[in-house]
Design a protein around this motif. Structure first.
Motif, short mmCIF file in Angstrom:
data_model
loop_
_atom_site.label_atom_id
_atom_site.label_comp_id
_atom_site.label_asym_id
_atom_site.label_seq_id
_atom_site.Cartn_x
_atom_site.Cartn_y
_atom_site.Cartn_z
N ARG A 62 -3.32 27.86 5.51
CA ARG A 62 -3.70 27.72 4.10
C ARG A 62 -5.02 26.96 3.96
NH1 ARG A 62 -0.88 27.70 -0.86
NH2 ARG A 62 -2.02 26.61 -2.50
N GLN A 63 -5.12 25.84 4.65
CA GLN A 63 -6.34 25.04 4.56
C GLN A 63 -7.54 25.79 5.14
OE1 GLN A 63 -4.91 21.73 6.84
NE2 GLN A 63 -4.19 20.58 5.04
N ALA A 64 -7.32 26.45 6.27
CA ALA A 64 -8.42 27.19 6.91
C ALA A 64 -8.91 28.32 6.02
CB ALA A 64 -7.95 27.74 8.26
N GLU A 83 2.99 29.80 12.63
CA GLU A 83 2.55 29.47 11.28
C GLU A 83 1.53 30.54 10.89
OE1 GLU A 83 2.95 24.61 11.17
OE2 GLU A 83 0.98 25.54 11.15
N ALA A 84 1.73 31.15 9.75
CA ALA A 84 0.85 32.26 9.38
C ALA A 84 0.65 32.31 7.88
CB ALA A 84 1.44 33.58 9.87
N GLY A 85 -0.45 32.91 7.48
CA GLY A 85 -0.73 33.06 6.06
C GLY A 85 -1.79 34.10 5.83
N THR A 86 -1.85 34.61 4.62
CA THR A 86 -2.88 35.57 4.23
C THR A 86 -3.63 35.03 3.02
OG1 THR A 86 -1.45 36.81 2.71
CG2 THR A 86 -1.47 37.50 5.02
N ALA A 87 -4.87 35.46 2.87
CA ALA A 87 -5.67 35.01 1.74
C ALA A 87 -6.76 36.03 1.46
CB ALA A 87 -6.30 33.65 2.02
N ALA A 101 12.48 26.61 16.57
CA ALA A 101 11.33 27.43 16.22
C ALA A 101 11.58 28.18 14.92
CB ALA A 101 11.03 28.43 17.34
N GLY A 102 10.50 28.66 14.35
CA GLY A 102 10.61 29.44 13.13
C GLY A 102 9.27 30.02 12.76
N MET A 103 9.24 30.73 11.66
CA MET A 103 8.01 31.31 11.17
C MET A 103 7.81 30.90 9.73
SD MET A 103 6.64 35.24 11.03
CE MET A 103 7.69 35.76 9.66
N GLN A 104 6.59 30.45 9.43
CA GLN A 104 6.24 30.10 8.08
C GLN A 104 5.14 31.05 7.61
OE1 GLN A 104 5.10 26.00 8.09
NE2 GLN A 104 6.97 25.31 9.09
N VAL A 105 5.32 31.69 6.48
CA VAL A 105 4.34 32.62 5.96
C VAL A 105 3.90 32.15 4.58
CG1 VAL A 105 3.88 35.00 5.28
CG2 VAL A 105 5.38 34.54 7.22
N ARG A 106 2.61 31.97 4.44
CA ARG A 106 2.07 31.53 3.16
C ARG A 106 1.00 32.51 2.72
NH1 ARG A 106 1.77 26.85 6.41
NH2 ARG A 106 3.28 25.25 5.90
N LYS A 107 0.90 32.75 1.43
CA LYS A 107 -0.14 33.63 0.90
C LYS A 107 -0.95 32.86 -0.12
CE LYS A 107 -1.11 38.16 -1.03
NZ LYS A 107 -0.57 39.47 -1.41
N ALA A 145 -5.96 37.31 7.52
CA ALA A 145 -4.62 36.90 7.91
C ALA A 145 -4.78 35.98 9.12
CB ALA A 145 -3.75 38.09 8.26
N ILE A 146 -4.22 34.80 9.04
CA ILE A 146 -4.33 33.81 10.11
C ILE A 146 -2.95 33.58 10.72
CG2 ILE A 146 -4.89 31.42 10.70
CD1 ILE A 146 -6.89 31.42 8.38
#
Length: 263
Positions: free
Chosen positions: A219-221, A7-11, A255-261, A243-244
């Motif tokens: 996203r929450q973090a 699980e990953a995201g950028t902000a 399994a999979g990858m989730q990317v949120r910005k 980027a987390i």
């Protein structure tokens, strides 16, 4: 196969600056299925250097062919190549623009074999979390030792940021960037990584970053960290970018990858 999903995201947030000079991205390789690259760069005075870092990272990573199981050294060289090529192009662009263009760099490669390799140049950081605690983070210790090996006095080496001649960045025409490499094997669910610019890490302890990242989704973090950084900076903070990447137990459907910005 790994026993986790990503699980990953950028902000990012502009802070009190007139423009956003940081850049960050999460990438998959065109010729490297199962590999993930996270990159963050802090452009100094402008976004030009950071934009070049991400552009070069994409080009280099798309050309990367890992084979069956590349060594950690080869993955480290991949990151070295991104730094070297970015540094060269940034210097060339600076000559053409008749101005200085500088940028920091932090990059992370995750493999389908449960391995992580990272590299950094400058004051952007990478944190590695394990079981809700900070297990490691990048620092300037190796760079200070490098300066002392060049016969720079210890006090001067430890205060190197006070001199533009000693600034460890991409694009410095006076000195090649010093790249610090790290790695970890045996990744598992519960592990995580944070790449961030100094506009974020300046306002938190290692333990605080570990706790927030462990208890929340990317996203929450990121939203909590941006809000708290703005509060602690009293409205005077700079660009804040992160980027987390979290490794979590996979759902029953695989399994999979989730990317949120988050902007």
């Amino acid at each position: 196969m790994t026993s986790y999903k990503i699980e990953a995201g950028t902000a990012q947030h502009i802070g009190n600056r007139p423009q956003q000079n940081d850049r960050t991205a999460l990438m998959t390789g065109a010729r490297a299925p199962g590999y993930v690259l996270a990159v963050l760069s802090d452009g100094i005075a402008s976004s030009a250097g950071a934009e070049q870092v991400l552009h070069t990272a994409r080009q280099v990573f798309d050309e990367f062919k890992p084979g069956d199981h590349p060594s950690l050294e080869r993955l480290g060289q991949l990151l070295q190549d991104i730094v070297s090529e970015s540094h060269l192009v940034i210097k060339m662009n600076a000559v053409a623009a008749k101005t200085e263009i500088h940028a920091s760099f932090v990059g992370l490669v995750l493999t389908p074999h449960g391995e992580a390799v990272w590299a950094h140049v400058g004051d952007s950081r990478l944190y590695r979390f394990q079981d809700g605690k900070c297990a490691a983070r990048t620092s300037d210790a190796a760079y200070v030792e490098h300066l002392m090996a060049d016969r720079l006095p210890e006090d001067a080496a430890r205060n190197h940021r006070k001199s533009k001649l000693l600034l460890n960045v991409l694009g410095n025409a006076r000195k090649e960037p010093f790249v610090t490499i790290g790695s970890h094997s045996g990744l598992a669910a519960g592990d995580g990584f944070l790449l961030c610019s100094d506009g974020l890490w300046h306002f938190f302890t290692d333990a605080e970053l570990a706790a927030v990242t462990a208890k929340a989704t990317p996203r929450q973090a990121s939203e909590m960290l941006i809000d708290k950084a703005a509060e602690r900076s009293q409205g005077k903070g700079g660009n804040c970018t992160m980027a987390i990447v979290k490794l979590v137990k996979p759902a029953q459907d695989g399994a999979g990858m989730q990317v949120r910005k988050v902007v």
